[in-house]
Scaffold this active site. Structure first.
Site, mmCIF file in Angstrom:
data_model
loop_
_atom_site.group_PDB
_atom_site.id
_atom_site.type_symbol
_atom_site.label_atom_id
_atom_site.label_comp_id
_atom_site.label_asym_id
_atom_site.label_seq_id
_atom_site.Cartn_x
_atom_site.Cartn_y
_atom_site.Cartn_z
ATOM 1 N N LYS B 78 -4.934 -1.971 -0.842
ATOM 2 C CA LYS B 78 -3.548 -2.334 -1.175
ATOM 3 C C LYS B 78 -3.429 -3.838 -1.039
ATOM 4 C CE LYS B 78 1.259 -1.206 0.138
ATOM 5 N NZ LYS B 78 2.113 -0.468 1.090
ATOM 6 N N SER B 153 5.575 2.607 -1.011
ATOM 7 C CA SER B 153 5.214 1.356 -1.665
ATOM 8 C C SER B 153 3.751 1.275 -2.098
ATOM 9 C CB SER B 153 5.521 0.199 -0.721
ATOM 10 O OG SER B 153 4.660 0.248 0.406
ATOM 11 N N SER B 177 5.198 5.021 3.112
ATOM 12 C CA SER B 177 4.554 4.346 1.981
ATOM 13 C C SER B 177 3.132 4.793 1.676
ATOM 14 C CB SER B 177 4.562 2.830 2.207
ATOM 15 O OG SER B 177 5.834 2.314 1.914
#
Lengths: 476, 485
Positions: B78, B153, B177
């Site tokens: 990420k 997210s 997330s």
């Protein structure tokens, strides 16, 4: 109406740890800009602080030396504000739960003692420094100082005059330096002072509106700024005006304080516990360990010097001005066994030589052993006090031992009675007129004979011996 | 089967047997990326050249017999994990060109285990969002339905794993997330205990809630990645020096006699009937495997969202103060003085959702409001944590839906922050309590959208979660489907 000033001081002291408070970077002053930095103190994304335990230890030392109560647990908090010298946009400080509270120190005021309370001591990180280009519309930031550990020491509003403030400041300064946790350099900013000042009618309890004074970078400036501010507020109040709560900057050149622009201080710091740090636990064992390693503090040392060495209070004050000086003096005493004479020489020649060159006692070329050796030579009569002056100066210039200097200069005092008697006999023979004057009762002429003998021996004769022999031989 | 479709453990078997190479695996992954990335947009930055070089080095080590836990396996990161020399944007314009001079601890750990890094995945800006729509770098699409969001997210990581654009990925989870996008993309996602995986080098959103965790294709892979990334880090003060067990030890074991807590507060009105049905089936599966399901209560559940939206923005407004245009990242050139530079930089550098949360957080911490908001929220947070402690006295794991609905359409909730925030309603309490949670696929809706079920356990009970999830995976026999791209 008579007004009484109410003053509280906030002191920031940079701690002499090798590493910064939350990263491993060096705290050394004077390096090229931004060389003592890493992602942590630069506030880069994703980095995290890890507390340097040494900072807590140093804070505990000061807390114990100022009679504070240590809380078992304390937290770090974030103080949020924007400024380019603050790379994270917040300063890691302590707020709701300070580690040390309710302390005090005694200061000497007009021959008496006054106790000044300490509200709290806490730890925090220093910010960086901005440098403004004088020729271009540009500013630069040096983040070497960012993350250097500080303790903030907040006094109770117990101070009632500029003089008391200065005395309190000196007491804290010498304590920090004695503890070896701060170098106390006000010019380089390792010891900084802000003051809160208000006036109230004498005899009343409620506090008046206070102004906060900043930018006072010497003891003298703190005293001057406070004196000015007290007068200013008095003038405002006597004129029927009101003191405004504001931050005022001391202008050293003009000798006045002036208000900082309102915008710059309109901060809501939004303190909250720093979630990146865990509570600091200070247990009894740790406190006991640090307490047992505390050095003797200046006030205790002063009292011990007066008691044990039988020297005047004033002398004890001078000799304990720094731990290094006190150590030097005590070493001379130990080696010479003459505390009073040692005090005179250290306060006299040694400090004079050093002050002339603005040198520190730690750089003194005369070792305690040399000074003690010289004192012993005086006591044994090997050299006279006058010769010793010459010897001490030579020791300071050359760093040599007193023995070496005496030999080099042929300074040994004549203590051989026979040789001296011979010289005296010659002087008496050469000056029959003065001899008859003396014997006729004009005792003043005695000085003339002493002078003549000194001249004949090039000043090397032991004055006491000259006196004794002359008296005997002139008496016939 | 193509190499990129396989799991870590399948690929490691083949690498060990000499049946394939990391170069082939990595090339296969990039082949897949070339084929589908245009549609999915899972990545912000691709690291093709360095990945191929890493693969070649991995093959060399494998030839020498030095095969580590993840040698030669492409794992996406990420874009919130700092990577030395590779830009780390956090999905924001303000860090558009930020190149960290350091690696996050997790990146170091993956590297030491031999992983290959194909790239940095898309995310909601500063991890603030539940759909990956707040990214400055464009929306990521759900591989199961390109009109829909992948969740957020960590939507880029979830979509990359679901679309086989990597073998596994790391995400971060502040309020769901990892678990929410894992559920919406039909993959396994774990949020470990707070303090279990180092946060050093994880760009901070809400420091007391953030935690890094894996996205994988199955539970076994989750255990493999957890073995590598978990552990104490002296660079993080909140890291916990708790021993890390071998999580693979928990695979393939039974759950007979386990008590499974079903919190009544989690089956609420508004939950999608298909999601509820799928989750209710998992309860039957667990009972079929010998577990005993009991009702438990988490009475402060209704306050979780409110507490979260005070605590997280408060920490965020402080964490994001460093993006001021002074030192790195984006700076507006329009400011004529310092204050204007700050304002214009932050006005242009941050997106609307980030600004909203900075304002909420600033308000909650303001003088005069602190006690009513931040302090009160912290107190309620302690009660939420206590709810879990009490529940775990009665059960071994808790079972809940991961999300109230399957993936929604792109743009459907962007104008309604409250609706968006509700997508994390079942995941937020976990972060507030600091406990671990895992989301595993539990079926599909009639429209073919994946549904996830969430299992929770007490602090540092990741092993228990893996054991339960592994048993569930075995007994449920969820139909193996791949998104059609």
């Amino acid at each position: 109406m008579q007004f009484e000033p109410v003053i509280g001081l906030e002191i920031h002291a940079q701690l002499l740890t090798d590493a910064k408070i939350f990263c491993g970077c060096s705290t050394k002053f004077g390096a090229p800009p931004n060389t003592h930095t890493c992602p942590v103190c630069l506030g880069m994304p994703g980095v995290l602080p890890v507390l340097n335990r040494k900072v807590v230890e140093f804070m505990i030392r000061m807390a114990l030396a100022t009679n504070c109560r240590l809380n078992r647990e304390c937290n770090f908090a974030r103080k949020n504000y924007f400024y380019p010298d603050l790379p994270k946009g917040y300063q890691i400080s302590q707020y709701a739960a300070p580690p040390a509270e309710h302390g005090w120190v005694d200061v000497e005021i007009n021959g008496g003692k006054k106790r000044i309370g300490i509200t709290r001591i806490h730890m925090e990180e220093d910010a960086g420094k901005l440098m403004h280009d004088e020729h271009n519309p540009a500013s630069y930031v040096d983040l070497n100082r960012t993350g250097v550990p500080l303790i903030e020491i907040v006094s109770d509003p117990d101070i009632r005059s500029a003089e008391e403030a200065a005395a309190y400041l000196r007491r804290l300064h010498e304590t920090l330096v004695y503890l070896g946790i701060c170098d106390g350099n006000m010019e380089e900013g390792s010891f900084r002072c802000d003051a809160n000042v208000s006036l109230r009618p004498k005899g009343t309890e409620a506090f008046g509106t206070r102004a906060e004074l900043k930018n006072m970078n010497s003891f003298r400036n703190v005293q001057r700024a406070l004196e000015y501010e007290i007068k200013r507020q008095q003038y405002v109040l006597e004129g029927g005006g009101e003191v405004v709560q504001e931050t005022r900057l001391w202008d050293d050149t003009a000798g006045v304080t002036h208000a900082m622009r309102g915008k710059e201080e309109a901060h809501d710091y939004r303190y909250f516990p720093d979630p990146d740090l865990v509570p600091v636990v200070i247990d009894d064992a740790w406190i006991a360990e640090i307490r047992s390693s505390l050095p003797e503090l200046p006030l205790e040392k002063r009292e011990r010097f007066v008691r044990d060495y039988q020297i005047p209070v004033y002398d004890a004050g001078v000799l304990t001005a720094s731990r290094a000086l006190a150590d030097y003096y005590e070493e001379v005493v130990r080696l010479s066994g003459e505390p009073k004479i040692a005090a005179n020489w250290v306060m006299g020649d040694v400090l004079r030589f050093l002050n002339e060159e603005k040198r520190d006692i730690r750089e003194c070329p005369i070792s305690p052993a040399s000074l003690a050796g010289m004192i012993r030579l005086i006591q044994q009569g090997t050299i006279s006090g006058k010769m010793a002056k010459e010897v001490s100066e030579a020791m300071y210039r050359s760093g040599k031992t007193p023995q070496a200097i005496i030999e080099e200069k042929g300074l040994v005092q004549i203590t051989d009675e026979d040789a001296l008697a011979k010289t005296i006999a010659e002087v008496i023979d050469k000056n029959p007129t003065q001899v008859s004057q003396y014997r006729g009762g004009r005792e003043k002429v005695f000085g003339f004979f002493v002078g003549q003998v000194m001249k004949a021996t090039q000043g090397k004769a032991n004055p006491q011996l000259i006196n004794d022999l002359l008296k005997k031989m002139l008496a016939g | 089967m193509e190499l990129h479709e396989l799991t870590i453990h399948e690929l490691l078997d083949r690498l060990r047997a000499g049946e394939t190479t990391s170069a082939e695996i990595t090339a296969s992954v990039f082949g897949r990326i070339d084929a589908v990335e245009k549609e999915v947009h899972a990545y912000i930055t691709l690291m093709r050249e360095t990945a191929l070089a890493e693969a070649a080095r991995a093959d060399e080590r494998i030839r020498k017999g030095e095969i580590g836990a993840l040698t030669g396996i492409p794992i996406a990161l990420k874009d919130i994990c700092c990577t030395k020399g590779v830009r780390t944007t956090c999905g924001s314009r303000i860090l558009q060109n930020f190149i960290p001079p350091y690696n996050a601890t997790v990146v170091e750990k993956l590297r030491a285990a031999g992983a290959v890094f194909p790239g940095k995945t898309n995310m909601d800006e500063f991890a603030m969002g539940s759909s990956t729509e707040t990214s400055f770098f464009g929306v990521t699409r759900n591989p199961w339905d390109l009109d829909r969001i992948p969740g957020g997210s960590s939507g880029g990581s979830a979509a990359a794993v679901a679309a086989d654009e990597c073998i596994a990925a790391l995400g971060s989870d502040t309020g769901g997330s990892i678990r929410q996008p894992a559920a919406l993309c039909g993959v396994v996602g774990m949020k470990p205990t707070y303090g279990r995986v180092s946060r050093f080098g994880l760009v901070a959103f809400a420091s007391s809630l953030d935690q890094i965790g894996p996205f994988t294709k199955d539970v076994e892979d989750c255990a493999i990645v957890m073995n590598v990334i978990a552990g104490y880090d002296p660079r993080e003060s909140t890291s916990v020096p708790e021993e890390v067990p071998d999580y693979r030890r928990f695979l393939g074991k039974g759950i007979e006699g386990w008590r499974v807590g079903i919190p009544k507060e989690y089956f609420i009105a508004g939950i999608d009937p298909e999601v509820e049905a799928a989750v209710r089936r998992t309860i039957q599966v667990a009972e079929g495997a010998g577990a005993k399901c009991i009702e438990v209560s988490l009475p402060h559940t209704e306050y979780c969202l409110a507490v979260y939206y005070i605590v997280a923005p408060a920490e965020a407004c402080s964490n994001l103060a460093r993006y001021d245009g002074v030192k790195y990242g984006f700076r507006s050139e329009e400011g004529r003085d310092l204050m204007e530079m700050y304002k214009k930089t932050r006005a242009a550098g941050f997106g609307a959702e980030v600004k909203r949360r900075i304002m909420i957080g600033t308000y909650a911490l303001s003088s005069g409001y602190y006690d009513a908001y931040y302090k009160k929220a912290s107190q309620v947070r302690a009660l939420i944590k206590r709810d879990f402690d009490e529940a775990f006295a009665k059960c071994d794991v808790i079972l809940t839906p991961t999300t109230p609905t399957p993936a929604f359409r792109v743009g459907e909730r962007t104008d309604d922050p409250m609706q968006m925030y509700l997508s994390d309603i079942f995941t937020i309490s976990t972060n507030l309590a600091g406990i671990p949670g895992i989301s595993v696929p539990c079926g599909f809706t009639a429209a073919g959208l994946p549904v996830g079920v969430q299992f929770l356990a007490g602090h540092f009970q990741e092993g228990r979660l893996i054991q339960f999830a592994s048993a569930y995976e075995k007994h449920a026999q969820i139909e193996k489907r791949r998104p059609t791209l």
